[in-house]
Enzyme design. Structure first.
Site, mmCIF file in Angstrom:
data_model
loop_
_atom_site.group_PDB
_atom_site.id
_atom_site.type_symbol
_atom_site.label_atom_id
_atom_site.label_comp_id
_atom_site.label_asym_id
_atom_site.label_seq_id
_atom_site.Cartn_x
_atom_site.Cartn_y
_atom_site.Cartn_z
ATOM 1 N N ASP A 1 0.821 -1.200 0.000
ATOM 2 C CA ASP A 1 0.000 0.000 0.000
ATOM 3 C C ASP A 1 0.864 1.263 0.000
ATOM 4 O O ASP A 1 1.829 1.352 0.756
ATOM 5 C CB ASP A 1 -0.864 -0.021 1.270
ATOM 6 C CG ASP A 1 -1.787 1.157 1.371
ATOM 7 O OD1 ASP A 1 -2.726 1.223 0.568
ATOM 8 O OD2 ASP A 1 -1.571 2.020 2.257
ATOM 9 N N GLU B 1 1.444 -0.570 -5.091
ATOM 10 C CA GLU B 1 0.526 0.514 -5.462
ATOM 11 C C GLU B 1 1.378 1.693 -5.902
ATOM 12 O O GLU B 1 1.803 2.509 -5.083
ATOM 13 C CB GLU B 1 -0.360 0.911 -4.275
ATOM 14 C CG GLU B 1 -1.440 1.884 -4.712
ATOM 15 C CD GLU B 1 -2.087 2.690 -3.594
ATOM 16 O OE1 GLU B 1 -3.115 3.316 -3.841
ATOM 17 O OE2 GLU B 1 -1.530 2.720 -2.469
#
Ligand code: GLC
Ligand code: CA
Length: 575
Positions: free
Chosen positions: A226, A295
């Site tokens: 993330d 990401e």
């Protein structure tokens, strides 16, 4: 997690069977190459205990359905204990499961049941920040000389009442939060309740690498990292430049503030060292390849290419968040970006993404008239390219974005701060639509689900589409099978065809010696005709066979005249 010897034998046998049955190159290349990854938002997939929130046992109960899609892996967004301010991206303990989702035992069972079906589990790993309720932060905030003070980014203000600089949170307003008790500010790139960890502190690094090891031991096959480009900030705390429009006027963001460009809080050099370490740990896993998905919000293919590492020793699969996010049917732009991914990342594997729990669903491309066929076009571009593809639960039945219409219904905090310009991400997070029953088979009827069930669930659901060959679900299942079983579609190189065509995007997939595949997508609302001359590709077209086509499309006559419906797709094999 140590495997029982019987499980190991079973896995061995499965591999032998795959070889014997001719499954495409499954043994000669990493499992994640040319794979399909299915993103599951656990809160919204299946509620097994009737509390209105999806959970791990719910996912396990649906694995046969997941298997029917032909996916190789599921990516679970965070399921760790969390105050749920950012619905799990604010983590209070990295090494167990939030009781609303289940227990570690439930998790182990999910991994084992998935493995039986040859589905791997990818965990979401949030390295940039924790929850403000994490014990590390509680300690850190307790006094200026607490041993964990330096685990987070604490600074003095510029002047009384003034934050250290102009940095902004992704979710609006200053990225600095004042703490009256210790008289300093802490930095948070995301919500106030998500303080950034200080990655310059070796103790923080060690703690997070241990988290990676913990889940590898527990049997996961990869991580989705993330916000991984935002681990470091400029140590000198310079102000970030203001974003200006062409006329030089400062741009105002959706929160009504002058926008800054994020250049000193994202993609700082230290990120690559972290990626290399994460990769070394992943590569040390016995018996399986652990994949690192990133990401990675990048602005160009050259930036994307750096995420693989100079020596291909960083991410195996940084997300290409360009191709899927063009957000309009701009044929030339799709052609260019897909071609960039084919030619500009050193032969590495591209990872295309169409939507997610952060982005309105595929119907943002819709025209309200041809939506099912538009869904077919988009899934084809994503899945039939030379890539690993991620799609988001519900895409496969054509679930649409259901954004709240009243501010008081919004659950995602950014939708409250940003209302009405930014309505938050609830619209793409509504519960999976399994049946036409009340609560759509997600929760028992009568239960209040955490987000409302869209009215469209009565007509758009798994039950109504199952077994119907012209459904969007059948389309996704067919694409999943093709990506697996067709050597050209799984591994073949990719060449864009008819480069001057502004209406139809088409490309060739080819392996040495094998039959080639042509994928043709009409990007317009009008019927189109196309023809192909493949001599330049070394293909003297003899036999042509249809692999998949939009329902209602006529069988092609020859390669010199293929008629496509509005937003029609044709996938064919040439020998
Ligand atoms: C990522 C997640 C998003 C989350 C943010 C902060 O962008 O995908 O949902 O809000 O990170 O963790
Ligand atoms: Ca539940």
């Amino acid at each position: 997690m140590r495997q029982h010897w019987a499980t190991r034998c079973l896995i061995g046998l499965t591999a032998v069977f795959a070889l014997w049955s001719g499954a495409v190159a499954a043994e000669t290349q990493p499992w994640w190459k040319g794979a399909l990854i299915y993103e599951i938002y656990p809160r919204s997939f299946q509620d097994s205990n009737g509390d209105g929130i999806g959970d791990l046992n719910g996912i396990t109960a649906r694995l046969d359905y997941v298997k029917s899609l032909g996916v190789d892996a599921i990516w679970l967004t965070p399921i760790y204990p969390s105050p749920q301010v950012d619905f799990g991206y604010d983590i209070a303990n990295y090494e167990t499961i939030d009781p609303i989702y289940g227990s570690l035992k439930d998790f182990d069972r999910l991994v084992a049941e998935a493995r039986k079906r040859n589905i791997r589990v990818i965990m979401d790993l949030v390295l940039n920040h924790t929850s403000d309720k994490h014990p590390w932060f509680a300690e850190s905030a307790s006094s200026r000389n607490n041993p964990k003070r330096d685990w987070y980014v604490w600074r003095d203000g510029k002047a009384p009442g003034k934050p250290p600089n102009n940095w902004q949170s992704v979710f609006g307003h200053s990225a600095w939060q004042y703490d009256a008790k210790t008289g300093q500010y802490y930095y948070h790139k995301f919500y106030i309740q998500q303080p950034d960890l200080n990655w310059r502190n070796p103790a923080v690094q060690k703690a997070m690498y241990d988290v990676e090891r913990f889940w590898i031991r527990r049997g996961v096959s990869g991580f989705r990292l993330d916000a991984v480009t935002s681990l470091y900030e400029d140590p000198t705390l310079r102000d970030e430049p203001i974003v200006r429009d062409k006329a030089g006027k400062p741009e105002i963001n959706v929160f009504g503030e002058v926008a800054v460009d994020g250049s000193l809080t994202d993609k700082m050099p230290g990120v690559h060292d972290v990626l290399r370490t994460l990769r070394r740990i992943a590569d040390g896993t016995p018996r399986q390849q652990v994949v690192l998905v990133g990401e990675t919000w990048v602005g160009s293919v050259s930036e994307l290419s750096t995420m693989y590492g100079t020596h291909n020793d960083e991410l195996q699969l940084p997300m290409d968040l360009q191709v899927g996010f063009i957000d309009k049917f701009d044929t030339a732009r799709f052609r260019k970006l897909i071609n960039d991914a084919e030619t500009g990342i050193g032969g590495n594997e591209p990872l295309f993404v169409l939507d997610s729990h952060d982005k309105p669903r595929w119907d943002r491309y819709g025209d309200g008239v041809h939506n099912p066929d538009i869904g077919r076009v988009l899934s084809t571009v994503m899945i039939a390219s030379r890539d690993t593809a991620i799609y988001y639960y519900g895409d496969e039945i054509g679930m649409v974005t259901s954004t709240p219409t009243r501010k008081e219904d919004v659950r995602d905090p950014v939708g409250v701060t940003g209302w009405p310009k930014e309505k938050g991400r609830d619209g793409e997070r509504t519960p999976m639509q399994w049946t036409a029953a009340p609560n759509a088979g997600f929760s028992p009827p009568g239960v209040k689900t955490w987000l409302p069930i869209p009215a469209s669930s009565v007509t758009t659901n798994v039950a109504v589409q199952t077994g119907r060959p012209d459904s969007i679900l059948a389309w996704y299942q067919a694409l999943g099978r093709l990506k697996h079983d067709n050597a050209a579609l799984r591994n073949g190189s990719e060449v864009m065809l008819n480069p001057g065509d502004l209406n139809v995007l088409s490309w060739l997939r080819k392996t040495p010696g094998g039959p080639a595949v042509i994928v043709i997508c009409n990007f317009t609302a009008k019927p189109q005709k196309v023809s192909f001359d493949l001599k330049a590709q070394g293909i003297a077209t003899g036999k042509v066979a249809t692999l998949l086509k939009t329902p209602g499309t006529n069988d092609l006559g020859s390669l010199s005249e293929i008629a496509l419906k509005p937003f029609g797709v044709y996938i064919l094999q040439v020998r």
